[in-house]
Write a protein that holds these residues in place. Structure first.
Motif, PDB file in Angstrom:
ATOM      1  N   PRO A  47     -10.820  60.128  50.111  1.00 11.70           N
ATOM      2  CA  PRO A  47     -11.072  61.304  50.954  1.00 11.70           C
ATOM      3  C   PRO A  47     -11.809  62.388  50.168  1.00 11.70           C
ATOM      4  N   ASN A  48     -12.676  63.107  50.842  1.00 13.66           N
ATOM      5  CA  ASN A  48     -13.425  64.176  50.186  1.00 13.66           C
ATOM      6  C   ASN A  48     -12.599  65.471  50.178  1.00 13.66           C
ATOM      7  N   PRO A  49     -12.997  66.458  49.387  1.00 14.98           N
ATOM      8  CA  PRO A  49     -12.233  67.717  49.318  1.00 14.98           C
ATOM      9  C   PRO A  49     -12.054  68.422  50.661  1.00 14.98           C
ATOM     10  N   LEU A  50     -13.056  68.351  51.539  1.00 16.92           N
ATOM     11  CA  LEU A  50     -12.915  68.961  52.864  1.00 16.92           C
ATOM     12  C   LEU A  50     -11.818  68.277  53.669  1.00 16.92           C
ATOM     13  N   CYS A  51     -11.712  66.977  53.533  1.00 23.60           N
ATOM     14  CA  CYS A  51     -10.658  66.221  54.204  1.00 23.60           C
ATOM     15  C   CYS A  51      -9.299  66.660  53.675  1.00 23.60           C
ATOM     16  N   CYS A  52      -9.170  66.748  52.361  1.00 21.48           N
ATOM     17  CA  CYS A  52      -7.895  67.152  51.756  1.00 21.48           C
ATOM     18  C   CYS A  52      -7.468  68.528  52.247  1.00 21.48           C
ATOM     19  N   SER A  53      -8.406  69.431  52.315  1.00 21.82           N
ATOM     20  CA  SER A  53      -8.117  70.779  52.796  1.00 21.82           C
ATOM     21  C   SER A  53      -7.702  70.746  54.263  1.00 21.82           C
ATOM     22  N   ALA A  54      -8.378  69.935  55.051  1.00 24.78           N
ATOM     23  CA  ALA A  54      -8.063  69.831  56.479  1.00 24.78           C
ATOM     24  C   ALA A  54      -6.655  69.279  56.694  1.00 24.78           C
ATOM     25  N   VAL A  55      -6.283  68.273  55.926  1.00 21.77           N
ATOM     26  CA  VAL A  55      -4.944  67.698  56.049  1.00 21.77           C
ATOM     27  C   VAL A  55      -3.896  68.757  55.726  1.00 21.77           C
ATOM     28  N   GLN A  56      -4.146  69.520  54.693  1.00 27.14           N
ATOM     29  CA  GLN A  56      -3.215  70.584  54.323  1.00 27.14           C
ATOM     30  C   GLN A  56      -3.103  71.628  55.439  1.00 27.14           C
ATOM     31  N   ASN A  57      -4.227  71.996  56.043  1.00 31.25           N
ATOM     32  CA  ASN A  57      -4.225  72.987  57.122  1.00 31.25           C
ATOM     33  C   ASN A  57      -3.474  72.484  58.349  1.00 31.25           C
ATOM     34  N   VAL A  58      -3.728  71.240  58.748  1.00 32.08           N
ATOM     35  CA  VAL A  58      -3.043  70.684  59.915  1.00 32.08           C
ATOM     36  C   VAL A  58      -1.548  70.579  59.637  1.00 32.08           C
ATOM     37  N   ASN A  59      -1.202  70.204  58.414  1.00 31.60           N
ATOM     38  CA  ASN A  59       0.213  70.092  58.068  1.00 31.60           C
ATOM     39  C   ASN A  59       0.933  71.435  58.202  1.00 31.60           C
ATOM     40  N   LYS A  60       0.236  72.517  57.890  1.00 32.56           N
ATOM     41  CA  LYS A  60       0.841  73.852  58.029  1.00 32.56           C
ATOM     42  C   LYS A  60       1.190  74.153  59.482  1.00 32.56           C
ATOM     43  N   GLU A  61       0.439  73.584  60.423  1.00 33.78           N
ATOM     44  CA  GLU A  61       0.700  73.779  61.849  1.00 33.78           C
ATOM     45  C   GLU A  61       1.833  72.884  62.351  1.00 33.78           C
ATOM     46  N   ALA A  62       2.112  71.812  61.634  1.00 31.75           N
ATOM     47  CA  ALA A  62       3.130  70.845  62.047  1.00 31.75           C
ATOM     48  C   ALA A  62       4.480  71.246  61.458  1.00 31.75           C
ATOM     49  N   THR A  63       5.069  72.274  62.038  1.00 30.51           N
ATOM     50  CA  THR A  63       6.264  72.884  61.456  1.00 30.51           C
ATOM     51  C   THR A  63       7.579  72.299  61.961  1.00 30.51           C
ATOM     52  N   THR A  64       7.530  71.488  62.999  1.00 30.00           N
ATOM     53  CA  THR A  64       8.763  70.895  63.513  1.00 30.00           C
ATOM     54  C   THR A  64       8.587  69.384  63.665  1.00 30.00           C
ATOM     55  N   THR A  65       9.713  68.694  63.792  1.00 31.09           N
ATOM     56  CA  THR A  65       9.668  67.250  64.002  1.00 31.09           C
ATOM     57  C   THR A  65       8.915  66.917  65.276  1.00 31.09           C
ATOM     58  N   GLU A  66       9.131  67.694  66.333  1.00 30.35           N
ATOM     59  CA  GLU A  66       8.457  67.427  67.610  1.00 30.35           C
ATOM     60  C   GLU A  66       6.945  67.584  67.483  1.00 30.35           C
ATOM     61  N   ILE A  67       6.494  68.600  66.790  1.00 31.61           N
ATOM     62  CA  ILE A  67       5.048  68.786  66.595  1.00 31.61           C
ATOM     63  C   ILE A  67       4.479  67.611  65.810  1.00 31.61           C
ATOM     64  N   ARG A  68       5.154  67.213  64.730  1.00 33.26           N
ATOM     65  CA  ARG A  68       4.665  66.077  63.923  1.00 33.26           C
ATOM     66  C   ARG A  68       4.614  64.807  64.761  1.00 33.26           C
ATOM     67  N   ARG A  69       5.632  64.590  65.601  1.00 36.04           N
ATOM     68  CA  ARG A  69       5.673  63.390  66.443  1.00 36.04           C
ATOM     69  C   ARG A  69       4.512  63.404  67.442  1.00 36.04           C
ATOM     70  N   GLN A  70       4.265  64.548  68.067  1.00 36.84           N
ATOM     71  CA  GLN A  70       3.173  64.630  69.039  1.00 36.84           C
ATOM     72  C   GLN A  70       1.815  64.452  68.368  1.00 36.84           C
ATOM     73  N   LEU A  71       1.649  65.031  67.189  1.00 34.88           N
ATOM     74  CA  LEU A  71       0.398  64.826  66.454  1.00 34.88           C
ATOM     75  C   LEU A  71       0.248  63.370  66.052  1.00 34.88           C
ATOM     76  N   GLN A  87      -3.622  52.993  58.265  1.00 31.93           N
ATOM     77  CA  GLN A  87      -3.063  52.841  56.912  1.00 31.93           C
ATOM     78  C   GLN A  87      -3.816  53.742  55.926  1.00 31.93           C
ATOM     79  N   LYS A  88      -5.137  53.805  56.064  1.00 30.71           N
ATOM     80  CA  LYS A  88      -5.919  54.686  55.198  1.00 30.71           C
ATOM     81  C   LYS A  88      -5.614  56.148  55.506  1.00 30.71           C
ATOM     82  N   LEU A  89      -5.455  56.479  56.784  1.00 28.87           N
ATOM     83  CA  LEU A  89      -5.107  57.845  57.176  1.00 28.87           C
ATOM     84  C   LEU A  89      -3.776  58.243  56.552  1.00 28.87           C
ATOM     85  N   LYS A  90      -2.840  57.334  56.537  1.00 29.93           N
ATOM     86  CA  LYS A  90      -1.512  57.584  55.961  1.00 29.93           C
ATOM     87  C   LYS A  90      -1.595  57.866  54.457  1.00 29.93           C
ATOM     88  N   GLN A  91      -2.566  57.295  53.768  1.00 29.10           N
ATOM     89  CA  GLN A  91      -2.706  57.439  52.314  1.00 29.10           C
ATOM     90  C   GLN A  91      -3.297  58.787  51.889  1.00 29.10           C
TER      91      GLN A  91
END
Length: 111
Positions: A47-71, A87-91
């Motif tokens: 993954p490129n640095p922009l991807c890493c930053s994006a994952v971190q940003n989306v994770n900040k929005e996923a604050t509850t189990t329900e939000i993570r499940r829906q995402l 599988q690659k997305l998970k990594q």
């Protein structure tokens, strides 16, 4: 060019589904994560640095189990439509060296 068409088709499918996740919509999450497409759906070796930053940003929005499940369900639906390797997305968090306490696992949305 194929990646843009794949992303556009995913966006159309997801827009039609109307999935909203408490303040972050499925389409917003997918748009934010677009820089991850070269790795998760293509041939980029990591993954490129922009991807890493994006994952971190989306994770900040996923604050509850329900939000993570829906995402998670959103990512599964989008992944199958755009031929994203879940599988690659998970990594990505590990490859980006991100400290995510409860990462979204698009291969298992029961968490």
């Amino acid at each position: 060019m194929v990646g843009l068409w794949a992303l556009a088709s995913v966006l159309l499918v997801v827009i039609g589904s109307g999935n909203t996740v408490q303040g972050i919509t499925c389409i917003e999450a997918l748009t934010e994560l677009a820089p991850c497409n070269p790795f998760a759906g293509g041939t980029a070796p990591s993954p490129n640095p922009l991807c890493c930053s994006a994952v971190q940003n989306v994770n900040k929005e996923a604050t509850t189990t329900e939000i993570r499940r829906q995402l998670c369900l959103c990512f599964q639906q989008a992944g199958s439509s755009a031929h994203i390797n879940l599988q690659k997305l998970k990594q990505i968090p590990d490859l980006c060296h991100l400290q995510i306490p409860d990462p979204i696992d698009p291969t298992d949305c029961s968490k």
